[in-house]
Write a protein that holds these residues in place. Sequence first.
Motif, PDB file in Angstrom:
ATOM      1  N   UNK A 109       0.820  -1.206   0.000  1.00  0.00           N
ATOM      2  CA  UNK A 109       0.000   0.000   0.000  1.00  0.00           C
ATOM      3  C   UNK A 109       0.857   1.261   0.000  1.00  0.00           C
ATOM      4  N   UNK A 110       2.052   1.164   0.572  1.00  0.00           N
ATOM      5  CA  UNK A 110       2.923   2.333   0.711  1.00  0.00           C
ATOM      6  C   UNK A 110       4.292   2.015   0.099  1.00  0.00           C
ATOM      7  N   UNK A 111       4.435   2.181  -1.214  1.00  0.00           N
ATOM      8  CA  UNK A 111       5.680   1.789  -1.871  1.00  0.00           C
ATOM      9  C   UNK A 111       6.904   2.575  -1.402  1.00  0.00           C
ATOM     10  N   UNK A 112       6.731   3.808  -0.972  1.00  0.00           N
ATOM     11  CA  UNK A 112       7.878   4.577  -0.477  1.00  0.00           C
ATOM     12  C   UNK A 112       8.405   3.984   0.829  1.00  0.00           C
ATOM     13  N   UNK A 113       7.511   3.556   1.694  1.00  0.00           N
ATOM     14  CA  UNK A 113       7.940   2.900   2.937  1.00  0.00           C
ATOM     15  C   UNK A 113       8.616   1.573   2.636  1.00  0.00           C
ATOM     16  N   UNK A 114       8.076   0.842   1.688  1.00  0.00           N
ATOM     17  CA  UNK A 114       8.670  -0.424   1.254  1.00  0.00           C
ATOM     18  C   UNK A 114      10.093  -0.173   0.740  1.00  0.00           C
ATOM     19  N   UNK A 115      10.259   0.823  -0.121  1.00  0.00           N
ATOM     20  CA  UNK A 115      11.581   1.138  -0.672  1.00  0.00           C
ATOM     21  C   UNK A 115      12.556   1.515   0.436  1.00  0.00           C
ATOM     22  N   UNK A 116      12.084   2.264   1.413  1.00  0.00           N
ATOM     23  CA  UNK A 116      12.950   2.660   2.538  1.00  0.00           C
ATOM     24  C   UNK A 116      13.381   1.426   3.338  1.00  0.00           C
ATOM     25  N   UNK A 118      13.630  -1.677   2.190  1.00  0.00           N
ATOM     26  CA  UNK A 118      14.594  -2.395   1.350  1.00  0.00           C
ATOM     27  C   UNK A 118      15.968  -1.749   1.502  1.00  0.00           C
ATOM     28  N   UNK A 119      16.024  -0.437   1.370  1.00  0.00           N
ATOM     29  CA  UNK A 119      17.288   0.299   1.482  1.00  0.00           C
ATOM     30  C   UNK A 119      17.933   0.070   2.848  1.00  0.00           C
ATOM     31  N   UNK A 120      17.143   0.161   3.911  1.00  0.00           N
ATOM     32  CA  UNK A 120      17.681   0.012   5.263  1.00  0.00           C
ATOM     33  C   UNK A 120      18.183  -1.400   5.553  1.00  0.00           C
ATOM     34  N   UNK A 128      19.460  -5.566  -4.197  1.00  0.00           N
ATOM     35  CA  UNK A 128      18.062  -5.941  -3.982  1.00  0.00           C
ATOM     36  C   UNK A 128      17.514  -6.483  -5.294  1.00  0.00           C
ATOM     37  N   UNK A 129      16.931  -7.667  -5.247  1.00  0.00           N
ATOM     38  CA  UNK A 129      16.312  -8.283  -6.418  1.00  0.00           C
ATOM     39  C   UNK A 129      14.814  -8.303  -6.173  1.00  0.00           C
ATOM     40  N   UNK A 178      15.646   6.103  -3.001  1.00  0.00           N
ATOM     41  CA  UNK A 178      17.001   5.905  -2.472  1.00  0.00           C
ATOM     42  C   UNK A 178      17.711   7.236  -2.378  1.00  0.00           C
ATOM     43  N   UNK A 179      17.556   8.089  -3.395  1.00  0.00           N
ATOM     44  CA  UNK A 179      18.174   9.421  -3.339  1.00  0.00           C
ATOM     45  C   UNK A 179      17.601  10.244  -2.193  1.00  0.00           C
ATOM     46  N   UNK A 180      16.311  10.104  -1.918  1.00  0.00           N
ATOM     47  CA  UNK A 180      15.672  10.828  -0.826  1.00  0.00           C
ATOM     48  C   UNK A 180      16.158  10.319   0.528  1.00  0.00           C
TER      49      UNK A 180
END
Length: 182
Positions: A109-116, A118-120, A128-129, A178-180
């Motif tokens: 539901x929240x792709x930005x949180x998901x991306x964060x 993954x990054x963390x 990341x695959x 990732x840049x953010x």
Amino acid sequence: MSDYYHYQNSCCGTAHAYLLPSLSQIFADLAPPEKRIFDLGCGNGSIANWLSEKGFQVSGCDPSESGIAEAKKAYPELDLYVGSAYDDLASKFGTFPLLISLEVVEHVYAPRNYAKTVYNLLQPGGYALISTPYHGYLKNLALAATGKMDEHFTALWDHGHIKFWSVKTGASQFCQNINTIQ
């Protein structure tokens, strides 16, 4: 947690027939010096078990209580827990040189949180695959022409596929996040 996706066994699904050979090739190309991996959205543990059989030390989580129950029953040696991409997973599990998240991102539901998350979870220079079902023009045209659009998109499936990604959108979304984060 809730049982977002109900599992009744610990077997591989139909998508694994093409995902696992691709993963094998990617891992052969990467030749990771450290075979530790996090499985974000590990479901019933079938891929985590496959990775373990390939010599990887696997940790992972999934919000499906039935999936984790099936995984723990079939693969008790694996480090798999009920959890979500919205949790602070890096605090619990640490960071990894590799992360997989197969056929998961279309459910978030929240792709930005998901991306964060993954990054963390990734060590500096980690990989990341992430995979998601293909939904390009020709596939959608074939679904529409055969009257299978509703059946395929399963609109009444709670927590089902809610986001549809192209290579362009996925790449720009994750690179932007990732840049953010940095």
